[in-house]
Design a protein around this motif. Structure first.
Motif, PDB file in Angstrom:
ATOM      1  N   PRO A   7       0.813  -1.217   0.000  1.00  0.00           N
ATOM      2  CA  PRO A   7       0.000   0.000   0.000  1.00  0.00           C
ATOM      3  C   PRO A   7       0.847   1.269   0.000  1.00  0.00           C
ATOM      4  N   ASN A   8       0.200   2.394  -0.324  1.00  0.00           N
ATOM      5  CA  ASN A   8       0.856   3.691  -0.230  1.00  0.00           C
ATOM      6  C   ASN A   8       1.406   3.910   1.171  1.00  0.00           C
ATOM      7  N   GLY A   9       2.573   4.530   1.245  1.00  0.00           N
ATOM      8  CA  GLY A   9       3.207   4.790   2.530  1.00  0.00           C
ATOM      9  C   GLY A   9       4.207   3.732   2.943  1.00  0.00           C
ATOM     10  N   THR A  10       4.208   2.585   2.249  1.00  0.00           N
ATOM     11  CA  THR A  10       5.152   1.522   2.575  1.00  0.00           C
ATOM     12  C   THR A  10       6.581   1.966   2.262  1.00  0.00           C
ATOM     13  N   SER A  11       7.498   1.747   3.175  1.00  0.00           N
ATOM     14  CA  SER A  11       8.914   2.062   2.946  1.00  0.00           C
ATOM     15  C   SER A  11       9.597   0.872   2.281  1.00  0.00           C
ATOM     16  N   LEU A  12      10.334   1.150   1.203  1.00  0.00           N
ATOM     17  CA  LEU A  12      11.030   0.108   0.455  1.00  0.00           C
ATOM     18  C   LEU A  12      12.494   0.496   0.290  1.00  0.00           C
ATOM     19  N   ASN A  13      13.366  -0.488   0.386  1.00  0.00           N
ATOM     20  CA  ASN A  13      14.797  -0.261   0.261  1.00  0.00           C
ATOM     21  C   ASN A  13      15.213  -0.385  -1.203  1.00  0.00           C
ATOM     22  N   VAL A  14      15.490   0.736  -1.855  1.00  0.00           N
ATOM     23  CA  VAL A  14      15.872   0.769  -3.264  1.00  0.00           C
ATOM     24  C   VAL A  14      17.393   0.685  -3.364  1.00  0.00           C
ATOM     25  N   VAL A  15      17.884  -0.291  -4.133  1.00  0.00           N
ATOM     26  CA  VAL A  15      19.334  -0.455  -4.265  1.00  0.00           C
ATOM     27  C   VAL A  15      19.872   0.050  -5.603  1.00  0.00           C
ATOM     28  N   CYS A  16      19.037   0.048  -6.651  1.00  0.00           N
ATOM     29  CA  CYS A  16      19.489   0.523  -7.954  1.00  0.00           C
ATOM     30  C   CYS A  16      18.295   0.659  -8.887  1.00  0.00           C
ATOM     31  N   GLN A  17      18.526   1.227 -10.084  1.00  0.00           N
ATOM     32  CA  GLN A  17      17.474   1.445 -11.061  1.00  0.00           C
ATOM     33  C   GLN A  17      17.902   0.964 -12.449  1.00  0.00           C
ATOM     34  N   VAL A  18      16.883   0.624 -13.259  1.00  0.00           N
ATOM     35  CA  VAL A  18      17.073   0.443 -14.696  1.00  0.00           C
ATOM     36  C   VAL A  18      16.118   1.392 -15.411  1.00  0.00           C
ATOM     37  N   ASN A  19      16.437   1.756 -16.629  1.00  0.00           N
ATOM     38  CA  ASN A  19      15.558   2.650 -17.389  1.00  0.00           C
ATOM     39  C   ASN A  19      15.027   1.983 -18.650  1.00  0.00           C
ATOM     40  N   ASN A  20      15.031   0.651 -18.677  1.00  0.00           N
ATOM     41  CA  ASN A  20      14.588  -0.074 -19.871  1.00  0.00           C
ATOM     42  C   ASN A  20      13.529  -1.124 -19.550  1.00  0.00           C
ATOM     43  N   GLY A  21      12.739  -0.872 -18.494  1.00  0.00           N
ATOM     44  CA  GLY A  21      11.654  -1.793 -18.171  1.00  0.00           C
ATOM     45  C   GLY A  21      10.413  -1.479 -18.987  1.00  0.00           C
ATOM     46  N   ASP A  22       9.284  -2.050 -18.572  1.00  0.00           N
ATOM     47  CA  ASP A  22       8.017  -1.788 -19.253  1.00  0.00           C
ATOM     48  C   ASP A  22       7.435  -0.444 -18.831  1.00  0.00           C
ATOM     49  N   GLN A  23       6.694   0.163 -19.731  1.00  0.00           N
ATOM     50  CA  GLN A  23       5.843   1.294 -19.382  1.00  0.00           C
ATOM     51  C   GLN A  23       4.595   0.743 -18.686  1.00  0.00           C
ATOM     52  N   VAL A  24       4.157   1.396 -17.613  1.00  0.00           N
ATOM     53  CA  VAL A  24       2.986   0.957 -16.856  1.00  0.00           C
ATOM     54  C   VAL A  24       1.942   2.071 -16.851  1.00  0.00           C
ATOM     55  N   ASP A  25       0.664   1.694 -16.993  1.00  0.00           N
ATOM     56  CA  ASP A  25      -0.453   2.646 -16.911  1.00  0.00           C
ATOM     57  C   ASP A  25      -0.326   3.795 -17.911  1.00  0.00           C
ATOM     58  N   GLY A  26       0.407   3.575 -18.996  1.00  0.00           N
ATOM     59  CA  GLY A  26       0.547   4.609 -20.007  1.00  0.00           C
ATOM     60  C   GLY A  26       1.312   5.847 -19.566  1.00  0.00           C
ATOM     61  N   LYS A  27       2.106   5.735 -18.500  1.00  0.00           N
ATOM     62  CA  LYS A  27       2.800   6.904 -17.954  1.00  0.00           C
ATOM     63  C   LYS A  27       3.852   7.426 -18.936  1.00  0.00           C
ATOM     64  N   VAL A  28       3.846   8.754 -19.096  1.00  0.00           N
ATOM     65  CA  VAL A  28       4.755   9.429 -20.017  1.00  0.00           C
ATOM     66  C   VAL A  28       5.434  10.566 -19.276  1.00  0.00           C
ATOM     67  N   TYR A  29       6.728  10.749 -19.516  1.00  0.00           N
ATOM     68  CA  TYR A  29       7.486  11.832 -18.901  1.00  0.00           C
ATOM     69  C   TYR A  29       8.422  12.439 -19.935  1.00  0.00           C
ATOM     70  N   ASN A  30       8.382  13.759 -20.059  1.00  0.00           N
ATOM     71  CA  ASN A  30       9.171  14.463 -21.068  1.00  0.00           C
ATOM     72  C   ASN A  30       8.899  13.940 -22.471  1.00  0.00           C
ATOM     73  N   GLY A  31       7.629  13.592 -22.704  1.00  0.00           N
ATOM     74  CA  GLY A  31       7.219  13.161 -24.032  1.00  0.00           C
ATOM     75  C   GLY A  31       7.584  11.741 -24.405  1.00  0.00           C
ATOM     76  N   LYS A  32       8.127  10.970 -23.464  1.00  0.00           N
ATOM     77  CA  LYS A  32       8.539   9.596 -23.745  1.00  0.00           C
ATOM     78  C   LYS A  32       7.888   8.632 -22.756  1.00  0.00           C
ATOM     79  N   PRO A  33       7.690   7.365 -23.155  1.00  0.00           N
ATOM     80  CA  PRO A  33       7.173   6.384 -22.199  1.00  0.00           C
ATOM     81  C   PRO A  33       8.086   6.308 -20.979  1.00  0.00           C
ATOM     82  N   PHE A  34       7.480   6.279 -19.795  1.00  0.00           N
ATOM     83  CA  PHE A  34       8.261   6.204 -18.560  1.00  0.00           C
ATOM     84  C   PHE A  34       8.580   4.742 -18.285  1.00  0.00           C
ATOM     85  N   THR A  35       9.874   4.393 -18.268  1.00  0.00           N
ATOM     86  CA  THR A  35      10.289   2.991 -18.192  1.00  0.00           C
ATOM     87  C   THR A  35      11.305   2.734 -17.077  1.00  0.00           C
TER      88      THR A  35
END
Length: 298
Positions: A45-73
């Protein structure tokens, strides 16, 4: 991903590895086994704390989210190796490279090393899942099954005298399901029964997508296009089958700089790994790769 900083042109450095879920719907944020949809392990649920160790920028787009005119991945890998979609995390706003400042990159993420001699299909060149919403009694998806990369007939990356099929995909589908061209629009190079030496392909269609990039769809029970025909992304090229001696399924492969015999046998060039395979179902977006046993939407 917090957008406030981007609005005022400020980039805030990451201060900690722990971030909170925010903006997810009533079901919560999906925690997935890889940075792709349809691999849900649980919801938080919202508010849950999660330990983020790293990111990728080549996953799937979810819910049609777009940022700076590009699919958010952008996706976040958690400390236990699972993944969440970064849009619903209060991590610092991603930059032009698709990463939050201060959060390490995950290297190649879930992409394994490319097999020697093979190539990647260009992520900038159109590619689509070659099934429709009618697949499997209108379920709209298929599971990767049968042979996977390097298995069965799915061998050879760049053998000059062979059909290079290392990165071919098998999708479990029903006899008669409509099949599309995975590379979308192009010109049909061959459509018919595979010639001697290629018999296990059964009835197949080869499409030229320009720049030396071809797609091949095998085992069709019927073919609806002809040599020289110009097709679109939506052209149904044939019906799924099992010709060549197999149970019905959709087999497709991608090749670069291959050759064609006078009789219609494709050989040489390089097997191409599918990248940015667009799909319409399951939230829409694309698969940056297909993993073994994955659910694949139309």
């Amino acid at each position: 991903m917090v957008l406030t900083a981007a609005v005022v042109g400020i980039v805030s450095p990451a201060q900690a590895a722990t971030y909170q879920v925010t903006g997810a719907d009533s079901q919560g944020l999906a925690v997935q086994s890889e940075p792709h949809v349809n691999h849900v392990l649980r919801y938080v649920p919202n508010g849950t704390s999660l330990n983020v160790v790293c990111q990728v920028n080549n996953g799937d787009q979810v819910d049609g989210k777009v940022y700076n005119g590009k699919p958010f991945t952008t996706w976040d890998q958690l400390g236990d190796g699972t993944w969440v979609y970064d849009w619903y995390m209060n991590t610092p706003t991603v930059g032009a490279d698709g990463y939050s400042p201060g959060i390490p990159h995950c290297g190649a993420g879930s992409l394994p090393p490319l097999a020697a001699g093979c190539v990647d299909w260009p992520s900038t060149k159109y590619l689509q899942t070659p099934l429709t919403s009618a697949a499997n009694n209108r379920a709209g998806y298929a599971w990767q099954n049968g042979s996977y990369y390097g298995e069965g007939y799915h061998v050879n990356c760049s053998t000059a005298t062979k059909m290079n099929q290392y990165y071919a995909i098998d999708l479990g589908m029903n006899q008669g399901d409509p099949a599309l061209s995975p590379g979308g629009a192009g010109t049909v190079l061959y459509a018919g029964w595979a010639p001697s030496g290629w018999e296990t392909c059964g009835q197949y269609v080869i499409v030229d997508h320009g720049g030396g990039w071809w797609s091949v769809v095998c085992h069709l029970s019927a073919i609806y296009v002809s040599k020289g025909q110009n097709i679109t992304n939506d052209t149904v090229i044939g019906a799924v089958g099992g010709t060549g001696g197999f149970a019905p399924h959709l087999h497709f492969s991608l090749v670069h700089n291959a050759s064609l015999t006078a009789a219609g046998g494709v050989y040489g060039g390089q097997s191409a790994r599918p990248r940015h395979l667009l799909h319409l179902g399951g939230g829409q977006g694309y698969y940056d790769t297909i993993t073994k046993g994955q659910q694949v939407w139309y």
